[in-house]
Write a protein that holds these residues in place. Structure first.
Motif, mmCIF file in Angstrom:
data_model
loop_
_atom_site.group_PDB
_atom_site.id
_atom_site.type_symbol
_atom_site.label_atom_id
_atom_site.label_comp_id
_atom_site.label_asym_id
_atom_site.label_seq_id
_atom_site.Cartn_x
_atom_site.Cartn_y
_atom_site.Cartn_z
ATOM 1 N N ILE A 46 -1.971 -13.665 1.173
ATOM 2 C CA ILE A 46 -0.582 -14.007 0.879
ATOM 3 C C ILE A 46 0.248 -12.731 0.816
ATOM 4 C CG2 ILE A 46 0.972 -15.067 -0.788
ATOM 5 C CD1 ILE A 46 -1.302 -16.855 -1.671
ATOM 6 N N HIS A 47 1.355 -12.718 1.513
ATOM 7 C CA HIS A 47 2.344 -11.653 1.402
ATOM 8 C C HIS A 47 3.645 -12.295 0.941
ATOM 9 C CE1 HIS A 47 -0.328 -9.045 3.793
ATOM 10 N NE2 HIS A 47 -0.569 -10.130 4.509
ATOM 11 N N SER A 48 4.658 -11.475 0.726
ATOM 12 C CA SER A 48 5.943 -12.061 0.379
ATOM 13 C C SER A 48 7.046 -11.267 1.051
ATOM 14 C CB SER A 48 6.123 -12.073 -1.138
ATOM 15 O OG SER A 48 7.251 -12.838 -1.467
ATOM 16 N N GLU A 64 10.599 -5.451 1.949
ATOM 17 C CA GLU A 64 9.384 -5.091 1.219
ATOM 18 C C GLU A 64 8.455 -6.287 1.137
ATOM 19 O OE1 GLU A 64 11.134 -2.052 -2.133
ATOM 20 O OE2 GLU A 64 11.797 -4.103 -2.204
ATOM 21 N N CYS A 65 7.159 -6.002 1.049
ATOM 22 C CA CYS A 65 6.219 -7.061 0.707
ATOM 23 C C CYS A 65 6.144 -7.083 -0.811
ATOM 24 C CB CYS A 65 4.836 -6.785 1.277
ATOM 25 S SG CYS A 65 3.631 -7.992 0.680
ATOM 26 N N SER A 66 6.377 -8.231 -1.405
ATOM 27 C CA SER A 66 6.400 -8.251 -2.868
ATOM 28 C C SER A 66 5.258 -9.067 -3.462
ATOM 29 C CB SER A 66 7.735 -8.783 -3.370
ATOM 30 O OG SER A 66 7.921 -10.097 -2.923
ATOM 31 N N GLU A 67 4.322 -9.502 -2.642
ATOM 32 C CA GLU A 67 3.134 -10.133 -3.220
ATOM 33 C C GLU A 67 1.955 -9.230 -2.927
ATOM 34 O OE1 GLU A 67 1.467 -11.895 -5.565
ATOM 35 O OE2 GLU A 67 2.815 -13.533 -5.011
ATOM 36 N N TYR A 68 1.241 -8.863 -3.989
ATOM 37 C CA TYR A 68 0.149 -7.912 -3.832
ATOM 38 C C TYR A 68 -0.858 -8.405 -2.785
ATOM 39 C CZ TYR A 68 -3.919 -5.125 -4.777
ATOM 40 O OH TYR A 68 -5.000 -4.300 -4.638
ATOM 41 N N CYS A 69 -1.148 -7.536 -1.785
ATOM 42 C CA CYS A 69 -1.946 -8.004 -0.660
ATOM 43 C C CYS A 69 -3.040 -7.020 -0.284
ATOM 44 C CB CYS A 69 -1.042 -8.266 0.531
ATOM 45 S SG CYS A 69 -0.041 -6.843 0.984
ATOM 46 N N TYR A 119 -2.876 -1.248 0.804
ATOM 47 C CA TYR A 119 -1.621 -0.647 1.268
ATOM 48 C C TYR A 119 -0.433 -1.589 1.130
ATOM 49 C CZ TYR A 119 -4.497 3.198 2.545
ATOM 50 O OH TYR A 119 -5.365 4.250 2.465
ATOM 51 N N HIS A 120 -0.526 -2.472 0.128
ATOM 52 C CA HIS A 120 0.579 -3.358 -0.200
ATOM 53 C C HIS A 120 1.911 -2.596 -0.243
ATOM 54 C CE1 HIS A 120 3.042 -6.063 -2.528
ATOM 55 N NE2 HIS A 120 2.917 -5.374 -3.633
ATOM 56 N N SER A 121 1.890 -1.431 -0.899
ATOM 57 C CA SER A 121 3.156 -0.705 -1.055
ATOM 58 C C SER A 121 3.612 -0.062 0.262
ATOM 59 C CB SER A 121 3.022 0.359 -2.139
ATOM 60 O OG SER A 121 1.995 1.261 -1.814
ATOM 61 N N GLN A 122 2.725 -0.054 1.238
ATOM 62 C CA GLN A 122 3.119 0.510 2.543
ATOM 63 C C GLN A 122 3.681 -0.574 3.446
ATOM 64 O OE1 GLN A 122 2.104 2.759 0.977
ATOM 65 N NE2 GLN A 122 1.392 4.558 2.104
ATOM 66 N N MET A 123 3.626 -1.802 2.989
ATOM 67 C CA MET A 123 4.052 -2.914 3.832
ATOM 68 C C MET A 123 5.565 -3.065 3.704
ATOM 69 S SD MET A 123 2.167 -6.528 4.121
ATOM 70 C CE MET A 123 2.900 -7.891 4.983
ATOM 71 N N ARG A 124 6.226 -1.993 4.130
ATOM 72 C CA ARG A 124 7.678 -1.960 3.995
ATOM 73 C C ARG A 124 8.293 -1.789 5.356
ATOM 74 N NH1 ARG A 124 8.754 2.979 0.672
ATOM 75 N NH2 ARG A 124 6.529 3.312 0.399
HETATM 76 CU CU LIG Z 1 1.898 -6.958 -0.158
#
Ligand SMILES: [Cu+2]
Ligand SMILES: [Cu+2]
Lengths: 324, 539
Positions: A137-139, A172-177, A180-185
């Motif tokens: 899941i991403h957001s 931004e991706c706001s669901e922890y995935c 590299y969740h924080s790189q999913m920008r």
């Molecule tokens: Cu994410």
């Protein structure tokens, strides 16, 4: 507060500001009263006996139940109305497909062009995003638009916006995935319609999503069963999109994107009335991007004419990411 | 409020020696095999302090890493393991047991006028289960680590994470039994062991909240256990429960998880509210205004708490009509909380207010809880939540409730009851200083996070867009002040064990039943069974 650049930004800010004003008033009221009481009634001698307490009073207790209830309901209704608008895309919205995967965003423009971690949209045009994920899941979150919606594997979710100011906005991706969740920008790039059209021209792929879909329709052998003229073992898909479909189990469903997607991945779950369940499942044989192209193709086939795109079927399109 | 009469069969005291639960027996065995609820409370205090320390270290490293926008100090994987460790330890090993297992354990029987809990040995067993499960969790988190976050969202936790997901969940599963058994013990005790004359509407408000909390624990924890078990089954045997590629539904996990984890918030906050409702009367010489409304609102919160789990899922793809129902229910929570806050406020009216440290903590609780609760309104409002959910706004919101609320009150309760539990006074001046540091440090740390969330910084980000840096630096700086606010009490409380002034039975001049027995209380709490004739804190 974050800048706003979408059509409901103003409404949103007003709602936020009103709740801020209300909560600040309540907080200051409570703190002020307690502060005042603590000072006014401070203990002066250890043997002090407090004077007559406040008489219990129905109006007072009733008041602080009834007034907060009314305020809460008012904010609920206001919020629900705005939320309803924010979740229902207008009819004239242009659909863009979004596929999330660890850890990048892919977006497909109506002309078939895919972009990575960027999304170009024209200003003043409602854009509906139809989204799915290839893994977890991403957001999908664009703070400046006040838009956020989770992107789930195995189903479609949607959201929409109408960008009002050209510029580059944080995506931004706001669901922890995962790691590299924080790189999913990425960036959403809002352009004047002309500039957008020009950009589409240069970024455009060799063929539109529907055309790619048409090729896939042949390559995966869908055409063998789904004959556009309606003869054969399977229903014609011409004009299917948006209609009501009667199923073997007696239910009626609307043929939207999710329905088509499920028909491809799990045909046995929704067998069309009057047909035998012979369609093979394409689960695991076809990528989410390709499903979206097939959907674009099926949507493009409007009744009663023949498919508008009439290119000769070719080989599978060459994908940069190397998916099948 | 209580007349002490009717001597019952109590152990005979040796003449001339002041015996109490601390000096009636000595040695390590007398602690590890005790069935005295007061000693077990201390066992919990020690283990909870250890757990809190670990969780706090993880938090400190997180704040350090977020000082700069690029990912440094720790690797991305390390960062994910840190915030998971922080969340898991703080939620399950500290906040859930915090006030009930310590002060609930110690004071519930005393406030009921009972000799002990209904099942003293079960009480000890609960602690052992907690220690065993807790050690298990910590081992899984430290050796190998887990990177799913404390929420374990599927399918990341089932298919994509290569870390110690299963061991950690087994540990949490075990700890859950400790919670359930404690809750059962409290419920039975409240029903069966009240002193003569102690009717339901004469119960101290602290007992009401502990009782409501126990009900939630009993009803919600099994659902968590089921969710975790299904997750383990999915992960180990690849059964398609939550994984869409196997025909499962990832949202099902979220529903199960929040069906427990939303009520869990009330498990954490209700006991804190109970402590506030004890401290305020003691330091204003005034029973809590609107006693019945406050007592019943605890139940209101407990019940409504079960009906709002979907407000964690407004952007998850659930039906918008479902979201609307969850939204309106969430607003109800605000009303019950408002009732409590207004009643506390008017308790001060024409009181005799004595600003000692416990009252400072209670005031700081009201301040932080009001700020946390009011921002909850923003999150209950659907469109605002769309922007704010999964950002630092949510982080700030629930830290205001759980740290500003529960943890502040854990420390508040510690100061309030310290004289009773140890027989010694803590030093007043450093204690006041610590309370102020805590309040200031807390706001410095978490208020900037509201701003960050409103600006759009998502949670669980190891690196972030440089536009967010200013507020992150402020928050990290505030965390150092907050840390001082924790370390200081630790030091002077330990000091006071030996050097603190003798407290005497009732240093606060409180009417609470627990203050009518000696400090520290005798082994069986009262030398004679008390008889209750009035509401608590009636002057
Ligand atoms: Cu994410
Ligand atoms: Cu993501």
């Amino acid at each position: 507060m974050q800048q706003t650049a979408s059509s409901f930004g103003g409404q949103w800010n007003l709602l936020f500001a009103s709740e801020f004003a209300l909560s600040a008033a309540i907080a200051l009221g409570v703190f002020g009263l307690i502060g005042f009481f603590c000072y006014r009634y401070r203990r002066r001698s250890p043997f002090e006996v407090p004077t007559r307490p406040l008489r219990r009073n129905v109006f007072m207790e009733g008041g602080w139940i009834v007034i907060p209830t009314i305020l809460a309901l008012a904010f609920f209704v206001w919020g629900a109305i705005l939320y309803f608008r924010m979740s229902t895309p207008p009819r004239d919205a242009e659909t863009i497909y979004i596929v999330g995967r660890q850890w990048m965003w892919k977006a497909q423009q109506p002309n078939g062009a895919w972009e990575n971690d960027e999304l170009h949209v024209p200003v003043g045009q409602p854009v509906r995003l139809l989204m799915t994920s290839e893994d977890v899941i991403h957001s999908f979150y664009v703070p400046a638009f006040r838009v956020k919606e989770d992107v789930l594997p195995g189903r479609y979710t949607q959201t929409w916006f109408n960008a009002t100011t050209p510029g580059r906005y944080i995506l931004e991706c706001s669901e922890y995935c995962g790691v590299y969740h924080s790189q999913m920008r990425g960036r959403v790039i809002v352009m004047e319609p002309k500039a957008y059209a020009a950009w589409l021209g240069t970024a455009g792929s060799e063929s539109s999503a529907a055309a790619i879909g048409q090729r896939l329709f042949h390559d995966y052998g869908c055409i063998n069963c789904h004959n556009p003229d309606g003869h054969g073992p399977a229903p014609s898909l011409v004009g299917l999109y948006g209609t009501e479909v009667r199923l073997e189990n007696g239910q009626t469903v609307t043929a939207d994107e999710s329905y088509i997607r499920q028909s491809i991945l799990d045909p046995a779950s929704q067998v069309v009335y009057g047909f035998r369940p012979i369609m093979p499942s394409f689960n695991g044989k076809i990528s989410e991007e390709q499903i979206l192209d097939l959907i674009a193709y099926i949507k493009s086939q409007k009744n009663p004419e023949q498919p508008p795109i009439s290119k000769t079927p070719g080989t599978l399109p060459n994908r940069s990411d190397g998916s099948p | 409020m209580a007349t002490i009469a009717q001597p019952v069969g109590q152990p005979i005291e040796q003449p001339g020696r002041f015996t109490h639960y601390l000096n009636s027996e000595y040695g390590i065995r007398s602690w590890l095999f005790t069935t005295d609820h007061k000693r077990i409370a201390w066992l919990y205090v020690i283990t909870l302090t250890l757990a809190f320390g670990l969780g706090a270290i993880a938090a400190g490293l997180i704040r350090l890493a977020l000082f700069t926008p690029q990912g440094d100090v720790v690797t991305a994987q390390g960062y994910d393991e840190l915030f998971t460790m922080h969340g898991v330890i703080m939620v399950w090993l500290f906040l859930i047991p915090s006030i009930p297992a310590t002060f609930g354990n110690f004071f519930l029987p005393i406030m009921l006028g009972a000799r002990d809990l209904a099942f003293p040995r079960l009480n000890l067993l609960s602690w052992y289960i907690y220690v065993f499960g807790g050690a298990w969790v910590v081992a899984a988190l430290v050796y190998g680590g887990v990177d799913t976050g404390w929420t374990f969202y599927t399918p990341y936790s089932t298919e994509y994470s290569h870390t110690n997901v299963v061991p950690t969940e087994m540990g949490i599963f075990i700890v859950g039994f400790s919670t359930i058994l404690t809750a059962l013990n409290f419920i039975v005790t409240t029903h069966r062991m009240r002193a003569p004359g102690l009717t339901w509407f004469r119960l101290p408000l602290f007992v009401w909240t502990i009782y409501a909390t126990s009900l939630i624990m009993l009803l919600a924890t099994p659902v968590l256990a089921i969710a975790l078990l299904l997750l383990v089954i999915q992960r180990v045997w690849t059964v398609g429960i939550f994984d869409p590629s196997l025909g499962g539904d990832p949202l099902l996990f979220q529903h199960l998880f929040w069906f427990y984890s939303h009520p869990a918030v009330y498990i954490m906050i209700l006991p804190a509210m109970g402590v506030v409702s004890e401290i305020i009367p003691s330091f204003t010489r005034r029973p809590v205004f609107g006693y019945k409304a406050v007592a019943i609102s605890s139940f209101g919160l407990a019940i409504v708490g079960f009906l709002v789990w979907g407000h964690h899922m407004f952007t998850s793809g659930q039906s918008i009509y479902a979201s609307m129902i969850f939204s309106v229910m969430s607003f109800l929570v605000a009303i019950f909380s408002a009732i409590k806050v207004f009643n506390w406020t008017f308790t001060f009216f024409r009181g005799s207010v004595w600003l000692q440290t416990p009252l400072l903590y209670a005031l700081s609780f009201i301040g932080l809880f009001v700020m946390g609760g009011l921002t909850g309104l923003y999150l209950a409002t659907l469109p605002l939540d769309v922007h704010l959910t999964d950002t630092y706004f949510v982080i700030a919101h629930f830290h205001y409730i759980m740290v500003g609320g529960t943890l502040s009150m854990y420390l508040g309760a510690m100061h309030y009851w310290w004289p009773k539990m140890t027989g010694r006074m803590y030093p007043e001046l450093p204690a006041k200083l610590a309370a102020l540091l805590l309040f200031a440090g807390f706001n410095l740390t978490f208020f900037p996070q509201y701003v960050l969330g409103a600006l759009g910084m998502p949670r669980r980000y190891w690196s972030y867009d440089p536009v967010y840096q200013v507020w992150n630096v402020l928050s990290s700086a505030g965390a150092t002040v907050l840390a001082l606010g924790y370390i200081l009490p630790f030091v002077y409380l330990l000091w006071s064990l030996k050097y603190g002034e003798k407290a005497g039975p009732n240093p606060w001049g409180s009417k609470g039943l627990e203050w009518q027995t000696s400090s520290p209380p005798p082994r069986f709490n009262f030398r004679a069974t008390p008889v209750i004739t009035q509401r608590p804190h009636t002057q």
